[in-house]
Design a protein around this motif. Structure first.
Motif, PDB file in Angstrom:
ATOM      1  N   LEU A  33       3.920  -8.671  11.364  1.00  0.00           N
ATOM      2  CA  LEU A  33       3.501  -9.587  10.311  1.00  0.00           C
ATOM      3  C   LEU A  33       3.817  -8.930   8.978  1.00  0.00           C
ATOM      4  O   LEU A  33       3.272  -7.880   8.645  1.00  0.00           O
ATOM      5  CB  LEU A  33       2.006  -9.900  10.405  1.00  0.00           C
ATOM      6  N   VAL A  34       4.731  -9.532   8.246  1.00  0.00           N
ATOM      7  CA  VAL A  34       5.166  -9.020   6.948  1.00  0.00           C
ATOM      8  C   VAL A  34       4.730  -9.996   5.867  1.00  0.00           C
ATOM      9  O   VAL A  34       4.914 -11.212   6.008  1.00  0.00           O
ATOM     10  CB  VAL A  34       6.702  -8.837   6.919  1.00  0.00           C
ATOM     11  N   ALA A  35       4.136  -9.475   4.800  1.00  0.00           N
ATOM     12  CA  ALA A  35       3.667 -10.300   3.687  1.00  0.00           C
ATOM     13  C   ALA A  35       4.569 -10.119   2.479  1.00  0.00           C
ATOM     14  O   ALA A  35       4.927  -8.982   2.125  1.00  0.00           O
ATOM     15  CB  ALA A  35       2.235  -9.937   3.317  1.00  0.00           C
ATOM     16  N   LEU A  36       4.930 -11.225   1.850  1.00  0.00           N
ATOM     17  CA  LEU A  36       5.626 -11.223   0.567  1.00  0.00           C
ATOM     18  C   LEU A  36       4.639 -11.738  -0.471  1.00  0.00           C
ATOM     19  O   LEU A  36       4.179 -12.875  -0.379  1.00  0.00           O
ATOM     20  CB  LEU A  36       6.856 -12.122   0.597  1.00  0.00           C
ATOM     21  N   VAL A  37       4.298 -10.888  -1.429  1.00  0.00           N
ATOM     22  CA  VAL A  37       3.303 -11.271  -2.422  1.00  0.00           C
ATOM     23  C   VAL A  37       3.878 -11.076  -3.823  1.00  0.00           C
ATOM     24  O   VAL A  37       4.894 -10.409  -4.012  1.00  0.00           O
ATOM     25  CB  VAL A  37       1.993 -10.453  -2.262  1.00  0.00           C
ATOM     26  N   GLY A  38       3.200 -11.666  -4.797  1.00  0.00           N
ATOM     27  CA  GLY A  38       3.661 -11.577  -6.179  1.00  0.00           C
ATOM     28  C   GLY A  38       3.157 -12.756  -6.968  1.00  0.00           C
ATOM     29  O   GLY A  38       2.565 -13.697  -6.422  1.00  0.00           O
ATOM     30  N   ALA A  39       3.395 -12.724  -8.256  1.00  0.00           N
ATOM     31  CA  ALA A  39       2.923 -13.785  -9.139  1.00  0.00           C
ATOM     32  C   ALA A  39       3.703 -15.073  -8.900  1.00  0.00           C
ATOM     33  O   ALA A  39       4.762 -15.082  -8.258  1.00  0.00           O
ATOM     34  CB  ALA A  39       3.074 -13.341 -10.592  1.00  0.00           C
ATOM     35  N   THR A 210       9.888 -11.000 -10.616  1.00  0.00           N
ATOM     36  CA  THR A 210      11.084 -11.640 -11.189  1.00  0.00           C
ATOM     37  C   THR A 210      12.282 -11.591 -10.245  1.00  0.00           C
ATOM     38  O   THR A 210      13.391 -11.222 -10.617  1.00  0.00           O
ATOM     39  CB  THR A 210      11.465 -11.010 -12.549  1.00  0.00           C
ATOM     40  N   GLY A 211      12.024 -11.968  -8.985  1.00  0.00           N
ATOM     41  CA  GLY A 211      13.102 -12.098  -8.018  1.00  0.00           C
ATOM     42  C   GLY A 211      13.539 -10.824  -7.329  1.00  0.00           C
ATOM     43  O   GLY A 211      14.475 -10.851  -6.528  1.00  0.00           O
ATOM     44  N   GLU A 212      12.862  -9.717  -7.606  1.00  0.00           N
ATOM     45  CA  GLU A 212      13.235  -8.446  -6.998  1.00  0.00           C
ATOM     46  C   GLU A 212      12.031  -7.819  -6.318  1.00  0.00           C
ATOM     47  O   GLU A 212      10.889  -8.063  -6.705  1.00  0.00           O
ATOM     48  CB  GLU A 212      13.774  -7.481  -8.046  1.00  0.00           C
ATOM     49  N   ILE A 213      12.283  -7.013  -5.297  1.00  0.00           N
ATOM     50  CA  ILE A 213      11.201  -6.278  -4.656  1.00  0.00           C
ATOM     51  C   ILE A 213      10.870  -5.064  -5.505  1.00  0.00           C
ATOM     52  O   ILE A 213      11.703  -4.170  -5.696  1.00  0.00           O
ATOM     53  CB  ILE A 213      11.576  -5.871  -3.227  1.00  0.00           C
ATOM     54  N   ALA A 214       9.642  -5.050  -6.029  1.00  0.00           N
ATOM     55  CA  ALA A 214       9.212  -3.963  -6.901  1.00  0.00           C
ATOM     56  C   ALA A 214       8.489  -2.857  -6.134  1.00  0.00           C
ATOM     57  O   ALA A 214       8.562  -1.684  -6.500  1.00  0.00           O
ATOM     58  CB  ALA A 214       8.290  -4.505  -7.995  1.00  0.00           C
ATOM     59  N   HIS A 215       7.769  -3.233  -5.075  1.00  0.00           N
ATOM     60  CA  HIS A 215       7.025  -2.265  -4.257  1.00  0.00           C
ATOM     61  C   HIS A 215       7.101  -2.704  -2.803  1.00  0.00           C
ATOM     62  O   HIS A 215       7.007  -3.893  -2.501  1.00  0.00           O
ATOM     63  CB  HIS A 215       5.546  -2.194  -4.678  1.00  0.00           C
ATOM     64  N   SER A 216       7.238  -1.727  -1.913  1.00  0.00           N
ATOM     65  CA  SER A 216       7.252  -1.999  -0.477  1.00  0.00           C
ATOM     66  C   SER A 216       6.540  -0.878   0.243  1.00  0.00           C
ATOM     67  O   SER A 216       6.484   0.262  -0.238  1.00  0.00           O
ATOM     68  CB  SER A 216       8.686  -2.091   0.070  1.00  0.00           C
ATOM     69  N   GLY A 217       6.003  -1.201   1.421  1.00  0.00           N
ATOM     70  CA  GLY A 217       5.386  -0.158   2.217  1.00  0.00           C
ATOM     71  C   GLY A 217       4.379  -0.716   3.182  1.00  0.00           C
ATOM     72  O   GLY A 217       4.184  -1.948   3.266  1.00  0.00           O
ATOM     73  N   PRO A 218       3.729   0.160   3.942  1.00  0.00           N
ATOM     74  CA  PRO A 218       2.647  -0.304   4.811  1.00  0.00           C
ATOM     75  C   PRO A 218       1.614  -1.068   3.993  1.00  0.00           C
ATOM     76  O   PRO A 218       1.251  -0.651   2.890  1.00  0.00           O
ATOM     77  CB  PRO A 218       2.078   0.998   5.385  1.00  0.00           C
ATOM     78  N   ALA A 219       1.151  -2.189   4.528  1.00  0.00           N
ATOM     79  CA  ALA A 219       0.225  -3.024   3.764  1.00  0.00           C
ATOM     80  C   ALA A 219      -1.038  -2.262   3.376  1.00  0.00           C
ATOM     81  O   ALA A 219      -1.567  -2.445   2.278  1.00  0.00           O
ATOM     82  CB  ALA A 219      -0.128  -4.263   4.584  1.00  0.00           C
ATOM     83  N   SER A 220      -1.503  -1.397   4.268  1.00  0.00           N
ATOM     84  CA  SER A 220      -2.726  -0.639   3.970  1.00  0.00           C
ATOM     85  C   SER A 220      -2.531   0.271   2.765  1.00  0.00           C
ATOM     86  O   SER A 220      -3.470   0.494   1.993  1.00  0.00           O
ATOM     87  CB  SER A 220      -3.133   0.181   5.189  1.00  0.00           C
ATOM     88  N   GLU A 221      -1.312   0.793   2.592  1.00  0.00           N
ATOM     89  CA  GLU A 221      -1.043   1.653   1.431  1.00  0.00           C
ATOM     90  C   GLU A 221      -0.902   0.839   0.154  1.00  0.00           C
ATOM     91  O   GLU A 221      -1.366   1.269  -0.913  1.00  0.00           O
ATOM     92  CB  GLU A 221       0.219   2.480   1.681  1.00  0.00           C
ATOM     93  N   LEU A 222      -0.284  -0.326   0.246  1.00  0.00           N
ATOM     94  CA  LEU A 222      -0.166  -1.179  -0.945  1.00  0.00           C
ATOM     95  C   LEU A 222      -1.535  -1.618  -1.443  1.00  0.00           C
ATOM     96  O   LEU A 222      -1.751  -1.774  -2.653  1.00  0.00           O
ATOM     97  CB  LEU A 222       0.703  -2.400  -0.637  1.00  0.00           C
ATOM     98  N   LEU A 223      -2.470  -1.802  -0.530  1.00  0.00           N
ATOM     99  CA  LEU A 223      -3.826  -2.195  -0.925  1.00  0.00           C
ATOM    100  C   LEU A 223      -4.514  -1.111  -1.746  1.00  0.00           C
ATOM    101  O   LEU A 223      -5.451  -1.395  -2.495  1.00  0.00           O
ATOM    102  CB  LEU A 223      -4.663  -2.498   0.321  1.00  0.00           C
ATOM    103  N   GLN A 224      -4.032   0.137  -1.607  1.00  0.00           N
ATOM    104  CA  GLN A 224      -4.617   1.249  -2.340  1.00  0.00           C
ATOM    105  C   GLN A 224      -3.759   1.720  -3.511  1.00  0.00           C
ATOM    106  O   GLN A 224      -4.179   2.595  -4.276  1.00  0.00           O
ATOM    107  CB  GLN A 224      -4.823   2.447  -1.386  1.00  0.00           C
ATOM    108  N   ASP A 225      -2.572   1.139  -3.662  1.00  0.00           N
ATOM    109  CA  ASP A 225      -1.642   1.560  -4.720  1.00  0.00           C
ATOM    110  C   ASP A 225      -2.170   1.082  -6.073  1.00  0.00           C
ATOM    111  O   ASP A 225      -2.315  -0.123  -6.289  1.00  0.00           O
ATOM    112  CB  ASP A 225      -0.267   0.957  -4.449  1.00  0.00           C
TER     113      ASP A 225
END
Length: 236
Positions: A33-39, A210-225
């Motif tokens: 399960l991969v999530a794409l998030v952003g404004a 703005t159309g680009e991937i700014a951050h990627s990684g394990p979801a658990s790590e992004l939640l703490q970034d």
């Protein structure tokens, strides 16, 4: 982690002179399960539209199970097991719940699940199977949109903003269904403005700006970034 079932490579999407997606690449492992998030306006839905075949990318590649499907029309991708649940549900309101499910099954007739399997997964739809889909609540319509995709037994399901406009209780129900789908072995790509909820459900996350991937990684790590928390998650 298993081999990727979905590979997106250097994807670019433009609407006229407006570049909506710029060189986006990611892979999705089978059963993940991969999530794409952003404004809003970050390009998330445009990525799904290009992956599903609704729009043609300016450049880049989409592979499903190792096969290049970049030039395949949407119906061919559906037949191959790549199904989109679009933003706004797009159910047919004048048809009954049962008739909407039959349309979903028609997309992959040989592989389709029995209607009863969808009613087991979505009991509320069983109660309303003879009603016009347009008479359902927003949350029930979202359940129907997901069921219409799942009856085709997809290999990969793309969910575009499934919680949009729903009451908190119904959001909980939608995410519970997403967990069931994932637990059944179906691969999920989730586009969701509720970034915290999406990342909690996901294995891996990608943050679009703005159309680009700014951050990627394990979801658990992004939640703490701290950068992701400050920009997208805020304080609970």
């Amino acid at each position: 982690m298993s081999d990727p079932i979905l590979e997106v490579e250097s994807l670019k999407v433009a609407y006229g002179r407006v570049q909506a997606v710029r060189d986006v690449s990611f892979t999705v492992p089978e059963g993940g399960l991969v999530a794409l998030v952003g404004a809003n306006g970050a390009g998330k839905s445009s990525v799904l539209a290009a992956v599903s075949g609704l729009i043609r990318p300016g450049s880049g590649r989409v592979r499903l199970g190792g096969e290049d499907v970049t030039r395949c029309p949407a119906h061919r991708r559906i037949a191959a097991g790549l199904v989109l649940v679009p933003e706004g549900r797009q159910i047919l309101g004048t048809l009954t719940v049962a008739e909407n499910l039959l349309l979903g099954a028609h997309r992959r007739r040989r592989q389709a699940a029995p209607e009863s399997e969808m009613y087991d997964l979505f009991p509320v739809l069983a109660e309303r199977r003879a009603l016009p889909a347009g008479s359902l609540s927003g949350g029930e319509q979202q359940m129907l949109a997901i069921a219409r995709a799942m009856i085709a037994r997809p290999r990969v399901v793309l969910l575009d903003e499934p919680s949009m406009g729903l009451a908190p209780k119904m959001v909980d129900e939608v995410f519970a269904v997403i967990e069931k789908i994932r637990a059944s072995g179906v691969t999920v790509v989730l586009v969701e403005q509720n970034a915290r909820r999406a990342l909690r459900a996901a294995d891996t996350g990608h943050v679009l700006e703005t159309g680009e991937i700014a951050h990627s990684g394990p979801a658990s790590e992004l939640l703490q970034d701290p950068r992701v928390v400050k920009a997208y998650l805020g304080v609970e």
